[in-house]
Scaffold this active site. Structure first.
Site, short mmCIF file in Angstrom:
data_model
loop_
_atom_site.label_atom_id
_atom_site.label_comp_id
_atom_site.label_asym_id
_atom_site.label_seq_id
_atom_site.Cartn_x
_atom_site.Cartn_y
_atom_site.Cartn_z
N GLU A 50 44.89 38.12 47.41
CA GLU A 50 43.72 38.32 48.25
C GLU A 50 43.49 37.18 49.24
O GLU A 50 43.67 36.01 48.89
CB GLU A 50 42.44 38.47 47.39
N CYS A 98 34.02 44.36 49.79
CA CYS A 98 34.61 44.11 48.47
C CYS A 98 34.33 45.33 47.60
O CYS A 98 33.17 45.59 47.26
CB CYS A 98 34.00 42.85 47.84
N CYS A 154 41.97 44.44 42.98
CA CYS A 154 41.33 44.39 44.30
C CYS A 154 40.95 45.82 44.66
O CYS A 154 41.83 46.67 44.82
CB CYS A 154 42.30 43.80 45.33
N HIS A 189 44.14 44.72 55.31
CA HIS A 189 45.15 44.81 54.24
C HIS A 189 46.53 45.06 54.83
O HIS A 189 46.66 45.85 55.78
CB HIS A 189 44.79 45.95 53.28
N GLY A 227 41.90 46.76 48.12
CA GLY A 227 43.37 46.76 48.11
C GLY A 227 43.92 48.02 47.49
O GLY A 227 44.92 48.58 47.96
N1 LIG Z 1 39.50 38.97 49.47
C1 LIG Z 1 38.88 40.09 50.22
C2 LIG Z 1 37.41 40.28 49.77
C3 LIG Z 1 37.30 40.80 48.34
C4 LIG Z 1 38.00 42.13 48.17
C5 LIG Z 1 38.32 42.55 46.75
N2 LIG Z 1 37.94 41.64 45.71
C6 LIG Z 1 37.87 43.98 46.48
O1 LIG Z 1 37.57 44.33 45.33
O2 LIG Z 1 37.88 44.77 47.46
C7 LIG Z 1 38.92 39.76 51.72
O3 LIG Z 1 38.96 38.57 52.07
O4 LIG Z 1 38.91 40.70 52.51
#
Ligand SMILES: N[C@H](CCC[C@H](N)C(=O)O)C(=O)O
Length: 278
Positions: free
Chosen positions: A210, A68, A219, A161, A222
């Site tokens: 997400e 994250c 994100c 992603h 992301g």
């Molecule tokens: N939902 C993402 C985790 C959080 C990523 C995001 N909040 C960031 O800032 O990178 C996943 O399941 O891979």
């Protein structure tokens, strides 16, 4: 805490024992019955002398995930403000490897997120039967979603992603296409779905649906994945300014196996205690 509106509960598991069930993680993240967050970040001691902390991440659906990016900045802000370290440059181990966040003099935080990964098996992504189109240095895959085909770049920042280019993030069907991509059968561990609008060679606007959290205001991984995909496609040049619904992020990447550098804010909103139901 939040990083560009991507909001977190951050828990000190160095000075207290934390071992919660999936139901308890979900309860904490619930915006009505609990506290509310996109993700829950857990600060743990490292058992490696060269690593400052261990960093665990749980999505709002209670599932533990590999990485994250926005959370890494909140992590640094937390351990600094809680005086759990005197360093401004840290090494932090996560499920997907070691990242290196650094507190900048202006209060922003830059995180070395490591190198992007493109091998389908490591995303993981099942391309069987699909024919990729080569666009400059990128492979673009035709994914069939809700009766139409979307050209996707697929990249891992430790977490998976799938990024597409859209004419306008405002008119993109994020809330319908997002969950269809997230749960697509070709992503065995599901996937984060990025919708990128290119402004110029150094600027994009991005929305991300997400995995395990739904659409967030930003994100970090992301933003890394979208910038990397755009650079590989020959449409963007580093650094890339990423405008999200919750604020601005900056991504720098020199290509190939070089690390992706994520810079942005981290804000503490409040702190408190909660008695968890069994
Ligand atoms: N939902 C993402 C985790 C959080 C990523 C995001 N909040 C960031 O800032 O990178 C996943 O399941 O891979």
């Amino acid at each position: 805490m939040h990083g560009a509106g991507n909001d977190f509960i951050v828990i000190d598991a160095v000075n207290q024992h934390i071992d919660l069930s999936t139901a308890q993680w979900k309860y904490l993240a619930d915006r009505r019955f609990g506290i509310g967050a996109d993700q829950i970040l857990v600060v743990e001691q490292s058992d490696d002398a060269d690593i400052d902390f261990r960093y665990r991440i749980f999505n709002a659906d209670g599932g533990e995930v590999e990485q994250c990016g926005n959370g890494a900045r909140a992590f640094v802000r937390f351990v600094t403000d809680k005086k759990m370290t005197h360093k401004t440059a840290l090494k932090v181990s996560t499920m997907s490897g070691v990242i290196a966040p650094r507190l900048e003099a202006d209060g922003s935080i830059t995180v070395d997120m490591g190198a992007p990964v493109f091998a389908s098996s490591l995303i993981p992504f099942d391309p069987q039967g699909l024919h990729a189109t080569t666009v400059a240095n990128d492979q673009v895959w035709p994914l069939h979603i809700r009766g139409h085909t979307i050209a996707m770049s697929v990249v891992s920042m430790g977490n998976p992603h799938a990024v597409q280019i859209v004419d306008s993030v405002e008119s993109a069907d994020v809330l319908l296409d997002g969950p269809a991509i997230e749960n697509h059968v070709r992503f065995p561990k599901r996937v984060n779905a990025g919708f990128m609008q290119i402004i110029d060679r150094h600027a994009i606007v991005l929305r991300v649906y997400e995995r395990g959290a739904g659409e967030t205001l930003a994100c970090g991984t992301g933003a890394c994945a979208a910038a990397v995909a755009g650079i590989r496609r020959g449409l963007l040049d580093s650094p890339v300014q990423v405008t999200t619904r919750g604020g601005q992020l900056s991504i720098a990447w020199q290509g190939d196996a070089s690390p992706v550098m994520l810079t942005g804010p981290a804000v503490t909103v409040f702190e408190g205690e909660i008695v968890l139901p069994d």
